[in-house]
Design an enzyme around this catalytic site. Sequence first.
Site, PDB file in Angstrom:
ATOM      1  N   GLU A 124     -32.282 -32.768  40.098  1.00 55.01           N
ATOM      2  CA  GLU A 124     -32.732 -33.962  39.388  1.00 55.01           C
ATOM      3  C   GLU A 124     -32.035 -34.004  38.029  1.00 55.01           C
ATOM      4  O   GLU A 124     -31.952 -32.962  37.376  1.00 55.01           O
ATOM      5  CB  GLU A 124     -34.245 -33.938  39.175  1.00 55.01           C
ATOM      6  CG  GLU A 124     -34.729 -35.256  38.605  1.00 55.01           C
ATOM      7  CD  GLU A 124     -36.236 -35.322  38.363  1.00 55.01           C
ATOM      8  OE1 GLU A 124     -36.936 -34.305  38.506  1.00 55.01           O
ATOM      9  OE2 GLU A 124     -36.702 -36.406  37.999  1.00 55.01           O
ATOM     10  N   ALA A 265     -39.862 -27.154  34.608  1.00 56.46           N
ATOM     11  CA  ALA A 265     -39.902 -26.793  36.012  1.00 56.46           C
ATOM     12  C   ALA A 265     -39.503 -27.991  36.854  1.00 56.46           C
ATOM     13  O   ALA A 265     -39.381 -29.101  36.334  1.00 56.46           O
ATOM     14  CB  ALA A 265     -41.302 -26.340  36.406  1.00 56.46           C
ATOM     15  N   MET A 266     -39.326 -27.760  38.143  1.00 56.53           N
ATOM     16  CA  MET A 266     -38.820 -28.813  39.019  1.00 56.53           C
ATOM     17  C   MET A 266     -39.520 -28.789  40.365  1.00 56.53           C
ATOM     18  O   MET A 266     -39.663 -27.741  40.986  1.00 56.53           O
ATOM     19  CB  MET A 266     -37.302 -28.614  39.178  1.00 56.53           C
ATOM     20  CG  MET A 266     -36.650 -29.629  40.071  1.00 56.53           C
ATOM     21  SD  MET A 266     -36.839 -31.321  39.395  1.00 56.53           S
ATOM     22  CE  MET A 266     -36.826 -32.260  40.905  1.00 56.53           C
ATOM     23  N   ASN A 268     -38.905 -29.529  43.483  1.00 53.28           N
ATOM     24  CA  ASN A 268     -38.185 -29.539  44.754  1.00 53.28           C
ATOM     25  C   ASN A 268     -39.156 -29.314  45.923  1.00 53.28           C
ATOM     26  O   ASN A 268     -40.017 -28.454  45.855  1.00 53.28           O
ATOM     27  CB  ASN A 268     -37.143 -28.423  44.777  1.00 53.28           C
ATOM     28  CG  ASN A 268     -36.362 -28.377  43.492  1.00 53.28           C
ATOM     29  OD1 ASN A 268     -35.719 -29.347  43.133  1.00 53.28           O
ATOM     30  ND2 ASN A 268     -36.455 -27.254  42.786  1.00 53.28           N
ATOM     31  N   HIS A 300     -48.736 -29.705  37.600  1.00 51.65           N
ATOM     32  CA  HIS A 300     -47.864 -30.881  37.523  1.00 51.65           C
ATOM     33  C   HIS A 300     -46.848 -30.885  38.668  1.00 51.65           C
ATOM     34  O   HIS A 300     -46.716 -31.875  39.388  1.00 51.65           O
ATOM     35  CB  HIS A 300     -47.150 -30.882  36.171  1.00 51.65           C
ATOM     36  CG  HIS A 300     -46.189 -32.011  35.975  1.00 51.65           C
ATOM     37  ND1 HIS A 300     -46.508 -33.138  35.264  1.00 51.65           N
ATOM     38  CD2 HIS A 300     -44.907 -32.183  36.392  1.00 51.65           C
ATOM     39  CE1 HIS A 300     -45.468 -33.956  35.254  1.00 51.65           C
ATOM     40  NE2 HIS A 300     -44.476 -33.400  35.928  1.00 51.65           N
ATOM     41  N   GLU A 301     -46.154 -29.774  38.837  1.00 56.44           N
ATOM     42  CA  GLU A 301     -45.124 -29.719  39.885  1.00 56.44           C
ATOM     43  C   GLU A 301     -45.761 -29.839  41.265  1.00 56.44           C
ATOM     44  O   GLU A 301     -45.235 -30.512  42.151  1.00 56.44           O
ATOM     45  CB  GLU A 301     -44.296 -28.442  39.784  1.00 56.44           C
ATOM     46  CG  GLU A 301     -43.641 -28.193  38.428  1.00 56.44           C
ATOM     47  CD  GLU A 301     -42.888 -29.376  37.855  1.00 56.44           C
ATOM     48  OE1 GLU A 301     -42.365 -30.183  38.637  1.00 56.44           O
ATOM     49  OE2 GLU A 301     -42.848 -29.508  36.615  1.00 56.44           O
ATOM     50  N   HIS A 304     -46.643 -33.386  42.104  1.00 54.65           N
ATOM     51  CA  HIS A 304     -45.473 -34.192  42.467  1.00 54.65           C
ATOM     52  C   HIS A 304     -45.262 -34.247  43.985  1.00 54.65           C
ATOM     53  O   HIS A 304     -44.578 -35.142  44.470  1.00 54.65           O
ATOM     54  CB  HIS A 304     -44.199 -33.603  41.850  1.00 54.65           C
ATOM     55  CG  HIS A 304     -43.827 -34.170  40.510  1.00 54.65           C
ATOM     56  ND1 HIS A 304     -43.877 -35.506  40.203  1.00 54.65           N
ATOM     57  CD2 HIS A 304     -43.354 -33.558  39.387  1.00 54.65           C
ATOM     58  CE1 HIS A 304     -43.462 -35.696  38.948  1.00 54.65           C
ATOM     59  NE2 HIS A 304     -43.138 -34.529  38.438  1.00 54.65           N
ATOM     60  N   GLU A 323     -43.381 -39.698  36.865  1.00 51.73           N
ATOM     61  CA  GLU A 323     -43.727 -38.789  35.759  1.00 51.73           C
ATOM     62  C   GLU A 323     -44.995 -39.218  35.013  1.00 51.73           C
ATOM     63  O   GLU A 323     -45.839 -38.380  34.707  1.00 51.73           O
ATOM     64  CB  GLU A 323     -42.543 -38.637  34.803  1.00 51.73           C
ATOM     65  CG  GLU A 323     -41.310 -37.972  35.434  1.00 51.73           C
ATOM     66  CD  GLU A 323     -41.588 -36.614  36.056  1.00 51.73           C
ATOM     67  OE1 GLU A 323     -42.651 -36.021  35.781  1.00 51.73           O
ATOM     68  OE2 GLU A 323     -40.737 -36.137  36.849  1.00 51.73           O
TER      69      GLU A 323
HETATM   70  N1  PHE Z   1     -39.035 -33.529  37.297  1.00 43.34           N
HETATM   71  C1  PHE Z   1     -39.356 -32.399  36.474  1.00 43.34           C
HETATM   72  C2  PHE Z   1     -40.813 -32.549  36.119  1.00 43.34           C
HETATM   73  O1  PHE Z   1     -41.215 -33.299  35.312  1.00 43.34           O
HETATM   74  C3  PHE Z   1     -38.603 -32.293  35.218  1.00 43.34           C
HETATM   75  C4  PHE Z   1     -37.137 -32.069  35.351  1.00 43.34           C
HETATM   76  C5  PHE Z   1     -36.265 -33.114  35.201  1.00 43.34           C
HETATM   77  C6  PHE Z   1     -36.641 -30.818  35.593  1.00 43.34           C
HETATM   78  C7  PHE Z   1     -34.902 -32.924  35.293  1.00 43.34           C
HETATM   79  C8  PHE Z   1     -35.302 -30.607  35.661  1.00 43.34           C
HETATM   80  C9  PHE Z   1     -34.428 -31.671  35.501  1.00 43.34           C
HETATM   81  O2  PHE Z   1     -41.626 -31.987  36.681  1.00 43.34           O
HETATM   82 ZN    ZN Z   2     -42.734 -34.259  36.427  1.00 43.70          ZN
END
Ligand code: PHE
Ligand code: ZN
Length: 876
Positions: A124, A265-266, A268, A300-301, A304, A323
């Site tokens: 991302e 964090a991310m 995925n 949060h992650e 998502h 977000e």
């Molecule tokens: N999407 C992630 C989050 O808010 C944030 C993120 C964006 C991480 C871009 C890495 C790169 O949870």
């Molecule tokens: Zn997020």
Amino acid sequence: MSDPQPVYLSDYQPPAYQVTHTELTFDLDPTATRVKARLTVERHASAEQTAPLVLNGEHLTLHALSINGQALAEADYQLTDETLTIPNVPAAFTLESEVEISPSSNTALEGLYQSNGMYCTQCEAEGFRRITYYPDRPDVMATFKVTVIGDAQREPVLLANGNPVDQGTLESGRHFVTWEDPHPKPCYLFALVAGDLTKVEDHFTTMSGRNVTLQLWVEQENLDKTDHAMASLKRAMTWDEETYGREYDLDLFMIVAVNDFNMGAMENKGLNIFNSAAVLTHPNTATDAAFQNVEGIVAHEYFHNWSGNRVTCRDWFQLSLKEGFTVFRDQCFSADTNSAPVKRIQDVSFFRTAQFAEDAGPTAHPIRPDHFIEITNFYTLTIYEKGAEVVRMLRNLLGWEAFRRGSDLYFERFDGQAVTIEDFVGCMAEVSGIDLDQFMHWYSQAGTPEVDAHGEYDYAHAEYHLTLRQRTPATPGQPDKQPLHIPVSMGLVGTKSGQDLTLTLEGEKLGKDAVIHLTDDEQTFIFTDVAEAPVPSLLRDFSAPVKLHFPYSREDLAFLLTHDSDGFNRWDAGQRLALLALDDLIAAHRNGVEKVMDSRVVEAFRTLLTSSMDDKAVLAEMLTLPSEAYIAEQQPIVDVDAIHAAREFVRQSLAQALRDEFIAVYKENGTDEAYAPTPEQIAQRSLKNIALSYLMSIEDDESVALCEAQFAADHNMTDVRHALTLLVHSDRADLATPALKAFGEKWAHDPLVMDQWFTIQVSRPQPDVLERVQYLMQHPAFSIKNPNKVRALVGAFAQNRVNFHRLDGKGYALLADVVIELNRLNPEIAARLITPLTRWQRFDEARQQLMRAELERIKQEPLSSNVFEVVEKALA
Ligand code: PHE
Ligand code: ZN
């Protein structure tokens, strides 16, 4: 080279080609990883037959390309630095490609890179194009099958999204694992991790009775720092089932901790990747704040998985769709798990300081921007936190039940799709019948609305007339603003009874706590049957992200501080009272007049300290003065030195006047219990430590002894770090130096603790800080390539207001030097780091010139599009 150009929301076109299935094979190598891709491609029904296939790709070396098994000659396609275009393609076909990439030289930390020798990815928003040629946009969604081949010794663990379906050994010490993710996803949710990792494993039974394996993957030495994240994950999974009816949808959920990561964090799919700072905790190494932060980010992650993954964004202009909603969800989760009023106070306090500043500066943008040059510059407080405030307003306008029905409809209707903010708000309007047309301006208008309130009590008619006026200041590119729909939650607190009065508006009884709707530029609300003169309590629980001005007297504020039934506004009354006193002191400092402490503030604090308030967590917040940054936000021109001096004066005056009370609070709130991040313990520690802060502002022998004893007791990182900070921020080198040294030696092996060690030293108010930053940048524990280190040292220095804003401009120059170096290594971090310089308009003439000069100096460099965009805006 021409300047980078923006993309516009209004230019959005659906993709001409969809990828329905993606197969990838990674043959890992630090400098020459081979990536084979096999894409099942279909032309969109509405696309022209002649539409070329355009794929994104950057920093890739192409080795092979074929369509339906037929190799393409160089004349069959066009290659640029950013795209691969194939002009003549059938309506449906298989595209195969092979590219080479170099993870070890990837310092931008986007795409496939190495961290501590392990391989990991960050895709991302637009990182996947550094892995293979692909339509790198969120509205292209495919199922993925991924094979990872690595060295069996160096990379015993090979992870990707979904479920492992095959594995085996290969020649020359290599092995492979194949993963399948059955849920179609955009490529920004792709992830791969390979390295020498260990795991902790747990299980979760979902509400429909499915068993999910939970794994947390870390380096061996961090195995003892995983308990809290795992427990938080399970709580988050339960909460999302109970609160939103959302269940996890794979058999396996993995979290991996990596040291080098641009963000927190991310999310995925099935394989969340975390900055180690956002997942690892241990009582001896992480503070209460870090524990709470980890809990919030893990949640949060995880959230998502629905708000972001199952339903994703059509394009990156819609980023706040996932977000804003997800931050709102994690805020509510943390509120439910900890102290709800404290969570709200902390969130709003941060929001009003940092997001308001962003919204008032040259990079101000709406929650849904209409153009950008570099999307990574738009992972902002506006998109995230203001986005969450807007979702919160929707929840409040609809009420929880209707909001939940709207959420259910949204997830059901758009499952597996890439959608827009209209789709989300449309569901809310549909289930509630509420007209949200005017509300949509919140998504398109930048800037913080200012609400001027004015009230009058009419004794003769027992009426209270409340007039509200709104205006949103001009922001770059948006000179004129429409009035917004602003929900104002309020009460009228009777000055005789000290109670909320029943509100009657236009003959309608609204109860004691009501929401009035400001939709015009100006409106007057007439409350009838108001038996006694009231003080209005406005914008309760911060019901809208606005600046509210009401001409409260200090007596009104002292009254609200003790009588408001809304905990948030009780706290806010204290903040407003302190700000009024600080205003006087700032003026006195500037005019060289003797400073005199407002006794009303002292008495308010005395009441707080002695009234045995049972919510210790809230009490600790109420005893906390507005930060220098927040005070600065209230000033027309920021005078950093006067603000610092005034705030220190208030701290010392309070400490002198209330020394015994602070000592008593300190002693009553010590605990020998084993550390646990429970709300009760956290509240006690906050209260104890805030008392110690006041005491250390006078540094008498008893206070110093308490502080040194707390440091030496070494009970948990919250207490140790707090004591260390107070010692290091003291003027006495005999206190600062030995403590800093002992701590640095003890924790030299732990990067996350060393980050704290850096931050504490460079946050000192003393004038030696600049030299110390320069010295610490050479320290073996520092690396400019690691974003956490940069934030802990350079980022923290830029928050040290008196030192960063030195009148000789050396603070600005240091920051600019680092930005220039990072511009080449990691443009995303470089662009973020400039932020404090972009706020130059807020300062005096001399500082303005110095800050602008550094921005100009940066501008002379060959810039990444990230830094270019920010500098352009800042100098516009
Ligand atoms: N999407 C992630 C989050 O808010 C944030 C993120 C964006 C991480 C871009 C890495 C790169 O949870
Ligand atoms: Zn997020």
